[in-house]
Write an enzyme that holds these catalytic residues in place. Sequence first.
Site, PDB file in Angstrom:
ATOM      1  N   CYS A 168      63.627  78.151  77.317  1.00 54.97           N
ATOM      2  CA  CYS A 168      65.061  78.020  78.337  1.00 54.97           C
ATOM      3  C   CYS A 168      65.583  79.571  78.844  1.00 54.97           C
ATOM      4  O   CYS A 168      66.268  79.263  79.378  1.00 54.97           O
ATOM      5  CB  CYS A 168      66.108  77.381  77.716  1.00 54.97           C
ATOM      6  SG  CYS A 168      65.755  75.603  77.093  1.00 54.97           S
ATOM      7  N   HIS A 309      75.042  80.081  78.573  1.00 56.90           N
ATOM      8  CA  HIS A 309      73.933  79.030  78.530  1.00 56.90           C
ATOM      9  C   HIS A 309      74.864  77.570  78.429  1.00 56.90           C
ATOM     10  O   HIS A 309      74.210  76.673  78.970  1.00 56.90           O
ATOM     11  CB  HIS A 309      73.327  79.499  77.340  1.00 56.90           C
ATOM     12  CG  HIS A 309      72.039  78.777  77.154  1.00 56.90           C
ATOM     13  ND1 HIS A 309      71.109  78.897  77.930  1.00 56.90           N
ATOM     14  CD2 HIS A 309      71.277  78.172  76.045  1.00 56.90           C
ATOM     15  CE1 HIS A 309      69.834  77.901  77.687  1.00 56.90           C
ATOM     16  NE2 HIS A 309      70.439  77.694  76.426  1.00 56.90           N
ATOM     17  N   GLU A 320      77.140  80.916  70.808  1.00 55.12           N
ATOM     18  CA  GLU A 320      77.509  81.906  72.147  1.00 55.12           C
ATOM     19  C   GLU A 320      78.744  82.340  72.231  1.00 55.12           C
ATOM     20  O   GLU A 320      79.021  83.705  72.585  1.00 55.12           O
ATOM     21  CB  GLU A 320      77.106  80.887  73.562  1.00 55.12           C
ATOM     22  CG  GLU A 320      76.882  81.753  74.877  1.00 55.12           C
ATOM     23  CD  GLU A 320      76.492  80.808  75.787  1.00 55.12           C
ATOM     24  OE1 GLU A 320      76.160  81.878  76.865  1.00 55.12           O
ATOM     25  OE2 GLU A 320      76.410  79.958  75.955  1.00 55.12           O
ATOM     26  N   LYS A 341      76.055  73.833  83.392  1.00 62.34           N
ATOM     27  CA  LYS A 341      75.199  72.605  83.054  1.00 62.34           C
ATOM     28  C   LYS A 341      75.933  71.490  82.853  1.00 62.34           C
ATOM     29  O   LYS A 341      75.398  70.312  82.624  1.00 62.34           O
ATOM     30  CB  LYS A 341      74.398  73.314  81.771  1.00 62.34           C
ATOM     31  CG  LYS A 341      73.456  74.177  81.822  1.00 62.34           C
ATOM     32  CD  LYS A 341      72.882  74.553  80.206  1.00 62.34           C
ATOM     33  CE  LYS A 341      71.730  75.469  80.646  1.00 62.34           C
ATOM     34  NZ  LYS A 341      72.045  76.937  80.814  1.00 62.34           N
ATOM     35  N   HIS A 346      70.686  70.467  81.798  1.00 65.89           N
ATOM     36  CA  HIS A 346      70.011  71.833  81.270  1.00 65.89           C
ATOM     37  C   HIS A 346      68.537  71.714  82.155  1.00 65.89           C
ATOM     38  O   HIS A 346      67.595  70.902  81.799  1.00 65.89           O
ATOM     39  CB  HIS A 346      69.848  71.664  80.008  1.00 65.89           C
ATOM     40  CG  HIS A 346      69.308  72.851  79.364  1.00 65.89           C
ATOM     41  ND1 HIS A 346      68.820  74.019  79.938  1.00 65.89           N
ATOM     42  CD2 HIS A 346      69.045  73.362  78.085  1.00 65.89           C
ATOM     43  CE1 HIS A 346      68.443  74.804  79.360  1.00 65.89           C
ATOM     44  NE2 HIS A 346      68.458  74.626  78.031  1.00 65.89           N
ATOM     45  N   PHE A 405      64.212  78.050  72.512  1.00 72.58           N
ATOM     46  CA  PHE A 405      63.660  77.898  71.528  1.00 72.58           C
ATOM     47  C   PHE A 405      62.581  78.867  71.217  1.00 72.58           C
ATOM     48  O   PHE A 405      62.004  79.526  72.095  1.00 72.58           O
ATOM     49  CB  PHE A 405      62.632  76.276  71.498  1.00 72.58           C
ATOM     50  CG  PHE A 405      63.547  75.196  71.764  1.00 72.58           C
ATOM     51  CD1 PHE A 405      64.645  75.228  71.030  1.00 72.58           C
ATOM     52  CD2 PHE A 405      63.025  73.907  71.815  1.00 72.58           C
ATOM     53  CE1 PHE A 405      65.338  73.880  71.285  1.00 72.58           C
ATOM     54  CE2 PHE A 405      63.589  72.832  71.537  1.00 72.58           C
ATOM     55  CZ  PHE A 405      64.871  72.784  71.400  1.00 72.58           C
TER      56      PHE A 405
END
Length: 419
Positions: A168, A309, A320, A341, A346, A405
Amino acid sequence: MQEHKPVPKVVVTGLGTLTGVGIGVDTFWENLCAGRSGIDRIKGFDIADYPCQVGCELKGFDPCDYMDRKEANRSDRYTHYAMAATKLALADGNLDPTKVVSERFGVIIGSGIGGIETVETQTYKLFNNGPRKVSPFMIPSLIANIASGIVAIELKAKGPNFAVVSACTTGTHAIGEAMHIIKRGEADIMLAGGTEAAITRMGFAGFCAMRAMSTSFNEEPTRASRPFDAKRDGFIMGDGAGLVILETEEHAKARGARIYCELAGYATTCDAYHITSPDLEGTGLANCLTNALKFSGVDGSEVDYINAHGTSTPYNDKCETAAVKKVFGEHARKLMMSSTKSMTGHLLGAAGGIEAAVCAKAIQTGVVPPTINYENPDPDCDLDYVPNQSREATIDTAMSNNLGFGGHNATVVFRRYQG
């Protein structure tokens, strides 16, 4: 003795956005600022047996509006989206690729997953009809670098070209690495960002098996993505692409380009903590934010807006928030931070490209899009997330974060262009 040229300033001159919230940056931006979600029940395949049944699919998209039908038929949807975003970015930036030096024009388009739909369809053919029925275009359709290559062929762009694959963080890494290429003097203009078409039976099954996606709002799709809200329970997947045109200031001014903003900084770090979970203390992301500010020469107190994010997962949003507090101290409560998002879902590897475009538009228009569905305060997420309604504000400096990830972190810094 070799003369050292000054490091060029890198500016953003075109935006190509393709999401379920809108095709093209104008429609996309209008809907974001109005707080309109593109999330709905999945229409592309039978979703009945899946725990999560909603996503942000593209609506009314025909690849043949952007590429030759024959080429479209032998390539994956993620490449279709990349080509469409390319054409949209060129139109937005008023850029004619035939009028630039091809050897000085590069492309970096990444994908977190690549051609997963091709993997599905060709695996079915292999196991049901045998190896002779597998398409000769299977391999070039599914590999994650092919979108970057096909776009370069279309544009005759012979400069630096490769793909980034970092889950991502892909789109943000692509943009940051493109900036470095320009600053090193290897190109005058770069097209960079990410593309993703992972809303497929296999893609959905994999993320559902991880229990990563929301399952609580299948009957209320537009409420499912709720970053920083206490009742968030997982992300919602989106499809599409986000690309930006980056140029040296000199090149942009010479062709009379409209300049959205300057791309002033970029940094990347790794949590080195867990394969899927972020470091809950936010240390890796905090280091990334600090390094991006240092690279850009921007003081933390100058930052007006962060496009978070903000995935709507329990761990990400908490981590975050913690990272922003670590880096910005008291200023963390003065800056604005929103997660788009909540409306786009996402887009995985394309998220960074889309969210870079959001930062550029926020600086240009003086409007910050909201985090919708923020209804239940979470004591671990207690900053100004621009809840539910957009806000007018002068944005001189904006940042965008992405986490992936593998523990990847990436941050870019945009600031108002001073000509």
